[in-house]
Motif scaffolding. Structure first.
Motif, mmCIF file in Angstrom:
data_model
loop_
_atom_site.group_PDB
_atom_site.id
_atom_site.type_symbol
_atom_site.label_atom_id
_atom_site.label_comp_id
_atom_site.label_asym_id
_atom_site.label_seq_id
_atom_site.Cartn_x
_atom_site.Cartn_y
_atom_site.Cartn_z
ATOM 1 N N ARG A 143 0.834 -1.216 0.000
ATOM 2 C CA ARG A 143 0.000 0.000 0.000
ATOM 3 C C ARG A 143 0.859 1.253 0.000
ATOM 4 N N LEU A 178 2.481 1.842 -3.230
ATOM 5 C CA LEU A 178 1.502 2.411 -4.155
ATOM 6 C C LEU A 178 1.338 3.904 -3.895
ATOM 7 N N ARG A 179 1.269 4.259 -2.627
ATOM 8 C CA ARG A 179 1.116 5.665 -2.252
ATOM 9 C C ARG A 179 2.302 6.490 -2.764
ATOM 10 N N LEU A 182 2.171 6.752 -6.507
ATOM 11 C CA LEU A 182 1.139 7.688 -6.946
ATOM 12 C C LEU A 182 1.659 9.124 -6.867
ATOM 13 N N GLN A 183 2.267 9.454 -5.743
ATOM 14 C CA GLN A 183 2.741 10.824 -5.565
ATOM 15 C C GLN A 183 3.818 11.155 -6.597
ATOM 16 N N ILE A 185 -5.333 12.759 -1.589
ATOM 17 C CA ILE A 185 -4.417 11.659 -1.916
ATOM 18 C C ILE A 185 -4.777 10.402 -1.123
ATOM 19 N N ASP A 186 -5.151 10.593 0.147
ATOM 20 C CA ASP A 186 -5.440 9.418 0.982
ATOM 21 C C ASP A 186 -6.615 8.623 0.407
ATOM 22 N N VAL A 209 -5.588 6.796 -2.811
ATOM 23 C CA VAL A 209 -4.798 5.587 -2.557
ATOM 24 C C VAL A 209 -5.711 4.495 -1.991
ATOM 25 N N ALA A 258 -6.023 1.018 -3.735
ATOM 26 C CA ALA A 258 -5.525 -0.152 -3.003
ATOM 27 C C ALA A 258 -6.661 -1.114 -2.650
ATOM 28 N N VAL A 276 -4.131 3.488 4.669
ATOM 29 C CA VAL A 276 -3.121 4.002 3.739
ATOM 30 C C VAL A 276 -2.388 5.221 4.298
#
Ligand code: ASP
Length: 604
Positions: free
Chosen positions: A139, A142-143, A146-147, A534-535, A538, A542, A550
């Motif tokens: 996770r 992935l976060r 993504l950023q 963003i949270d 994600v 996810a 996350v």
């Protein structure tokens, strides 16, 4: 480095090499003196064989899961039949010659290797252990990815990454502020930003026509599964734009990150739905389009149907709406009525229904469908043989909308519409500029007070502010609002009119926002922007159902941190330094101030 390779790196081509690995003991298997250990780190797992013939026996006895071990040894191909094709390192093993325990570990507070876990409380208290689990690490990878993708894509599009202050003045987004006392200015407090809204607008005035920032924001409000008091936003602002321009940049950005992270194509442009349509058809301003269930209006037919429950609700200013459930005509009466609890929880009196079988209409509402109004009802619902229709009527429109919102969610689940890996984006547009404050009845901004009113509605700003539409848009994914933004007010006089509409006197407006009002005087270009959560993004990507999963160190529903225990009391000295006194939380604050401080007249 204390290691030559990671635990996910070694392959058949390394056979014969001497390597050193450092990792956590994942599993230990004993085979008559021989010990097979899976050593784990962020990159994978490698099998290490410890034999009393090659390593000192005393090292072998006290080994336990989650100790950190450093092993040196030679890589050997695993014998045929012992290879593990599911593991990237499954063709080899390390025959250890030296093994050193570099980090001991007592018995664990919970068995975190065992898949589904113990209670969340323990898990977040020992988050550093929880985060060692490969599925949790994925996770956060992935976060991070993504950023990285968001930043890269936006940099390619000419956005500049700028920072805004954390210790600042209130930046209202409809929540309470978190306040920070100032030691150097006793009695005065900073506010943590609810968003960088005003600062990003000042960047536009400064000429940074494409701004971005991945930024922490703080909002003191009641928490839910998809809310935290501090959260991360991708914040954007662009000068010389209209709605379509911001929307186009965002659609390109979303298509890019989804492709980069999941390999999947996202179809653009996304559907656009007006706020009014979203509330009617999906009973939500953040519709989940993974389901095509649609709600329909019946209020206009209520008077002619002859059903008192319907007509009474409409006469009292409420509404009647229905939803067709394809194929649910098969459900038993008990099954059909079991969903009534959902709408009752939202304050509705009950859930009416009707189904269509080969023999015609059946169910409690069927007998009102003989006349013209009934025929229209059936036509409007699209009810086919084998379908069911639910109806909610209430004297409060809000209750009807909320009830149908929850009902639609439940039906979509039940009908198998909610495919976990589907990504259904849409835009919701044409929000009202203001909501009505529940207690005072006066207008409050739906988004924030810097959102531009729709130009066609400007003449109603003073006369009927609640009818004014906003140049605002929300980005919705799978029923979650993942972003929201607007075209802003860039004219000082219009900004002053909006402040006035929300009840701020010119003096109050100046004392709160003089820096913005000043800036709008000095050549402000038209501008607009958006912020993405963003949270939440994600969480959806996810496949999780809580943003806590996350966020590395999230807060509880009560805003506390299970790991550190924050918030906590601070020492009297610290309070003194910042000029604060803490009231007894059990008593009203005013009763603890001296008469003078509480504003009561003092006797001379
Ligand atoms: N400042 C807004 C928010 O944080 C987003 C925006 O209007 O750009 O929700």
């Amino acid at each position: 480095m204390l290691r030559s390779h990671t635990c996910g790196e070694l392959r058949a081509e390394h056979v014969g090499e001497e390597v050193t690995l450092v990792g956590w003991i994942d599993t230990i298997r004993d085979h008559g003196g021989l010990r097979f250990i899976d050593l784990r780190d962020r990159y994978g797992r490698t099998q290490v064989t410890l034999s009393p013939e090659t390593v000192d026996g005393s090292e072998l006895t006290s080994l336990r899961s989650e100790q950190v071990l450093q092993v040196t040894g030679r890589i050997q191909a695993r014998p045929d039949g012992m290879k593990n094709p599911r593991l990237l390192t499954g063709e080899i093993e390390v025959i250890a010659t030296v093994s050193t325990l570099v980090g001991d570990c007592p018995a664990l507070p919970f068995d975190f290797a065992g898949g589904d876990l113990v209670n969340d409380e323990l898990r977040f208290q020992y988050r550093f252990l929880d985060m060692r689990r490969p599925e949790v690490q994925r996770r956060f990878q992935l976060r991070s990815d993504l950023q990285h993708q968001l930043r890269n894509h936006l940099h390619e599009k000419g956005f500049i990454d700028l920072e805004t202050p954390m210790l600042t003045k209130s930046t209202p987004e409809g929540a309470r502020d978190f306040l920070v006392p100032s030691r150097l200015n006793p009695g005065e407090l900073y506010a943590l930003p609810q968003s960088p809204q005003i600062f990003k607008q000042l960047f536009m005035v400064a000429g940074f026509d494409r701004y971005m920032q991945i930024v922490r924001c703080f909002r003191d409000e009641d928490l839910r599964a998809d809310r935290q008091p501090e959260f991360t936003q991708l914040d954007l602002e662009m000068a010389c734009v209209e709605e379509d321009d911001v929307i186009e940049v965002l659609e390109g950005l979303m298509a890019h990150v989804v492709k980069a992270l999941t390999g999947r194509e996202v179809e653009t442009p996304f559907r656009r739905i007006s706020y009014d349509e979203a509330l009617l058809k999906y009973s939500s301003d953040a519709p989940d389009l993974r389901s095509d269930l649609e709600i329909f209006e019946l209020s206009d037919l209520a008077a002619d149907l002859g059903f008192k429950v319907f007509s009474g609700a409409v006469e009292a200013g409420g509404a009647v709406r229905g939803v067709r459930v394809p194929g649910a005509g098969e459900w038993s009466r008990k099954q059909i009525e079991s969903l009534e609890a959902i709408v009752k929880n939202q304050g509705a009196g009950g859930l009416a229904w009707m189904k269509r079988t080969e023999d015609g209409l059946a169910g409690p509402v069927a007998r009102f469908c003989d006349g013209d109004a009934g025929t229209q009802l059936v036509e409007r619902s699209g009810l086919q043989v084998g379908d069911l229709c639910y109806f909610v009527a209430d004297r409060s429109k809000r209750v009807v909308i909320n009830s149908l919102s929850f009902l639609r969610k439940e039906l979509a689940q039940k009908l198998g519409h909610i495919q976990p890996d589907a990504l259904e984006f849409c835009w919701v547009t044409e929000f009202p500029l203001f909501d009505e404050d529940e207690t005072s009845g006066s207008p409050v901004p739906c988004h924030h007070p810097f959102t531009a009113p729709h130009p066609d509605d400007l003449d109603q700003l003073e006369s009927s502010p609640l009818n004014v539409r906003a140049r605002a848009y929300d980005l919705v994914l799978n029923g979650f609002e993942v972003g929201g933004g607007s075209i802003r007010i860039h004219q000082r006089d219009l900004q002053e009119r909006v402040f006035e509409a929300i009840g701020l006197s010119p003096e109050e407006a100046r004392s709160k926002f003089s820096f913005l009002l000043e800036a709008l005087k000095y050549g402000a270009p038209p501008h607009g922007g958006i912020a993405l959560g963003i949270d939440r993004l994600v969480m959806i990507l996810a496949g999780d159902d809580s943003i806590r999963e996350v966020i590395a160190f999230p807060k509880t529903q009560r805003g506390t941190c299970q790991l550190t225990g924050a918030p906590t009391h601070v020492s009297d000295q610290q309070l003194e330094e910042v000029g604060l006194r803490v009231a007894d939380p059990a008593k009203p604050v005013t009763s603890q101030l001296s008469g003078d401080e509480a504003g009561e007249p003092t006797q001379q």
